[in-house]
Motif scaffolding. Sequence first.
Motif, mmCIF file in Angstrom:
data_model
loop_
_atom_site.group_PDB
_atom_site.id
_atom_site.type_symbol
_atom_site.label_atom_id
_atom_site.label_comp_id
_atom_site.label_asym_id
_atom_site.label_seq_id
_atom_site.Cartn_x
_atom_site.Cartn_y
_atom_site.Cartn_z
ATOM 1 N N LEU A 61 0.833 -1.207 0.000
ATOM 2 C CA LEU A 61 0.000 0.000 0.000
ATOM 3 C C LEU A 61 0.865 1.253 0.000
ATOM 4 O O LEU A 61 0.600 2.213 -0.731
ATOM 5 C CB LEU A 61 -0.940 0.000 1.203
ATOM 6 N N TRP A 62 1.935 1.207 0.845
ATOM 7 C CA TRP A 62 2.856 2.350 0.873
ATOM 8 C C TRP A 62 3.560 2.515 -0.466
ATOM 9 O O TRP A 62 3.810 3.618 -0.925
ATOM 10 C CB TRP A 62 3.886 2.190 1.986
ATOM 11 N N MET A 63 3.864 1.376 -1.074
ATOM 12 C CA MET A 63 4.508 1.439 -2.384
ATOM 13 C C MET A 63 3.616 2.185 -3.379
ATOM 14 O O MET A 63 4.062 3.087 -4.078
ATOM 15 C CB MET A 63 4.791 0.030 -2.909
ATOM 16 N N MET A 64 2.334 1.802 -3.391
ATOM 17 C CA MET A 64 1.394 2.460 -4.302
ATOM 18 C C MET A 64 1.271 3.948 -3.969
ATOM 19 O O MET A 64 1.210 4.798 -4.865
ATOM 20 C CB MET A 64 0.010 1.792 -4.243
ATOM 21 N N ALA A 65 1.252 4.245 -2.662
ATOM 22 C CA ALA A 65 1.098 5.635 -2.251
ATOM 23 C C ALA A 65 2.289 6.472 -2.726
ATOM 24 O O ALA A 65 2.123 7.558 -3.284
ATOM 25 C CB ALA A 65 0.965 5.717 -0.731
ATOM 26 N N PHE A 66 3.507 5.950 -2.514
ATOM 27 C CA PHE A 66 4.702 6.680 -2.964
ATOM 28 C C PHE A 66 4.707 6.860 -4.479
ATOM 29 O O PHE A 66 5.032 7.927 -5.001
ATOM 30 C CB PHE A 66 5.978 5.932 -2.538
ATOM 31 N N LEU A 67 4.332 5.784 -5.168
ATOM 32 C CA LEU A 67 4.334 5.823 -6.631
ATOM 33 C C LEU A 67 3.342 6.866 -7.134
ATOM 34 O O LEU A 67 3.644 7.686 -8.009
ATOM 35 C CB LEU A 67 3.958 4.429 -7.165
ATOM 36 N N LEU A 68 2.150 6.845 -6.520
ATOM 37 C CA LEU A 68 1.090 7.765 -6.949
ATOM 38 C C LEU A 68 1.494 9.215 -6.690
ATOM 39 O O LEU A 68 1.403 10.071 -7.577
ATOM 40 C CB LEU A 68 -0.200 7.431 -6.188
ATOM 41 N N LEU A 69 1.999 9.464 -5.474
ATOM 42 C CA LEU A 69 2.406 10.832 -5.127
ATOM 43 C C LEU A 69 3.514 11.328 -6.059
ATOM 44 O O LEU A 69 3.499 12.472 -6.516
ATOM 45 C CB LEU A 69 2.893 10.884 -3.675
ATOM 46 N N THR A 70 4.464 10.439 -6.317
ATOM 47 C CA THR A 70 5.565 10.820 -7.196
ATOM 48 C C THR A 70 5.056 11.105 -8.603
ATOM 49 O O THR A 70 5.409 12.119 -9.216
ATOM 50 C CB THR A 70 6.607 9.684 -7.254
ATOM 51 N N ALA A 71 4.215 10.201 -9.103
ATOM 52 C CA ALA A 71 3.704 10.362 -10.470
ATOM 53 C C ALA A 71 2.951 11.682 -10.588
ATOM 54 O O ALA A 71 3.157 12.445 -11.535
ATOM 55 C CB ALA A 71 2.801 9.190 -10.829
ATOM 56 N N VAL A 72 2.092 11.972 -9.607
ATOM 57 C CA VAL A 72 1.291 13.193 -9.680
ATOM 58 C C VAL A 72 2.172 14.435 -9.582
ATOM 59 O O VAL A 72 2.062 15.364 -10.378
ATOM 60 C CB VAL A 72 0.205 13.205 -8.584
ATOM 61 N N SER A 73 3.108 14.431 -8.603
ATOM 62 C CA SER A 73 3.865 15.669 -8.423
ATOM 63 C C SER A 73 4.824 15.916 -9.586
ATOM 64 O O SER A 73 5.018 17.062 -9.997
ATOM 65 C CB SER A 73 4.586 15.690 -7.075
ATOM 66 N N PHE A 74 5.387 14.858 -10.164
ATOM 67 C CA PHE A 74 6.278 15.089 -11.302
ATOM 68 C C PHE A 74 5.506 15.358 -12.596
ATOM 69 O O PHE A 74 6.007 16.034 -13.489
ATOM 70 C CB PHE A 74 7.289 13.952 -11.452
ATOM 71 N N ALA A 75 4.277 14.861 -12.671
ATOM 72 C CA ALA A 75 3.434 15.242 -13.805
ATOM 73 C C ALA A 75 3.109 16.738 -13.697
ATOM 74 O O ALA A 75 3.075 17.450 -14.704
ATOM 75 C CB ALA A 75 2.155 14.411 -13.831
#
Lengths: 253, 309
Positions: free
Chosen positions: A137-151
């Motif tokens: 779950l944390w993995m998904m959270a980090f991935l999502l946050l990273t994807a959104v902020s770098f987008a």
Amino acid sequence: MNWYGVAAIWRFEMARFFRSIIQSIVSPVLSTSLYFVVFGAAIGSRIPEIEGVSYGAFIVPGLIMLTVLQQSIQNAGFGIYFPKFIGTIFEILSAPLSSFEIVLGYVGAAAVKSLLIGMIILATSFFFVDITVKHPLWMMAFLLLTAVSFALLGFILGIWARNFEQLNLVPLLVVTPLVFLGGSFYSITMLPPFWQTLSKFNPVLYLVSGFRWSFFGTADVPVAASLAAVLIFAGICLAIVTWIFRSGYRLKS
Amino acid sequence: MSDIVTVENLSKTYDGGFQALKNTSLSIRQGEILALLGPNGAGKTTLISTICGITAPTAGHIQVGGHDVVTDWRAARKLIGLVPQEINLEPFELLINTVRFSRGLFGQPPNAAFIEKILEDLSLADKKNARIAELSGGMKRRVLIAKALAHEPRVLFLDEPTAGVDVELRRDMWQLVERLRADGVTIILTTHYIEEAEAIADRIGVIRKGEILLVEEKTKLMQRMGKKTLKIELRAPIDAPPDALSEFDLSLADGGQALIYSYDAAGERTGITRLLASLQSCGLAMADLQTSQSSLEDIFVDLVQESAA
């Protein structure tokens, strides 16, 4: 809220992704596989385990982060730059869409695309190394946050860029070096003290470290610091995007 | 008729300091076809872009359907469709997808039947699954119109819709504009082609250097500003109009083979009968008579030059 408008942008952007399927999916998978072969198998066999993890497995989170960062910036940047370049941006600007809705469409599509690619790379890695994810779950959270902020960052660059060279400048000259120096392929504990301290100023270190923690439970910096770093970064990007739309910077004359 | 678009004291100064619009006011009536004429750089496109929300006004107010375009922009923009001057289209997308995209963008739920009908009306139906890059220039222009109509706007702006378009397509376009008007859509078009304004517009606006010089019913404008001329072809050439005819202010043409008489078509007495009688008493034999009316083009040139003087 103009949901039909958001959906229209989102769908249009996803169509671009699937139209250029080779460039979108095959190319990141291929380059990742090459990393596994070169770093993981050839070099990795001469490197001992890092923090109890085989080197091949150790680089998986870094590789995913590297690609997700690049793809998020590239997709969102190109997504908004291209309409500016060919002139179709007039339609977006004249539509009954708020700036938030426009960002939601473009950044949402870019984040989903890079998440997809991140998952594909993770799946690919299962063919090369033995790997388990400790905190999915944390993995998904980090991935999502990273994807959104770098987008978001990519979106800003796409609006700022006046030509294709400028569009590629920041990803090439700033982001890629930061990723490579941010402990994607090594633990910073392997560095001399001076470089360790310097690395702490690299924001990407916090992303990679937090993400790697979600895989193996070990990290270069505390997880809370990683989470805070991602949130701060996302906040800064959001603030800039808000300012862009308020002022009409490089969008409206 | 009520006004669907009102522009009040609109000014626009670009960052570079260029003032494209100077305290412009304009009312557009529901259901009319208004043609905006003006030389290049007159401010036509700036006016349209500002109404559509692409350009931010420096001063003044605009209302569309009673909604202010700045404070109530969402409602105002839903009513507007814009066909831009430049052919701006995503080259790799399918025709039908770009039209669907436009409909969604303006907040309308999907409606396959309506999109089909638009494509049918614009003779694009058989190309709907083609990529934009594969279409001819004329077709791309029609795609732009389809996109602008996709969300069922009440006001349609056509910015130079027939620039670089062949005669046949231009006539098709005029017919389309007529059909849209019959459906109650208000149409504002800018054009260089004065014959176009003459052919389809109800009212004509003339804009020059950021100022609207006039807005008037086309027929009234042509009556008021239009001059008629009578050309009298003579059997034998003469050196100068006879002195006996000086009151008619005639001029010679065709190397003395013809006389030109200008008169006010709207006037009560044209003087033609008297002129013809006088010609006879002077012993000039006529070969033929021709009358002609000044076109909107002549009127336009006069207007723009007048205001420049």
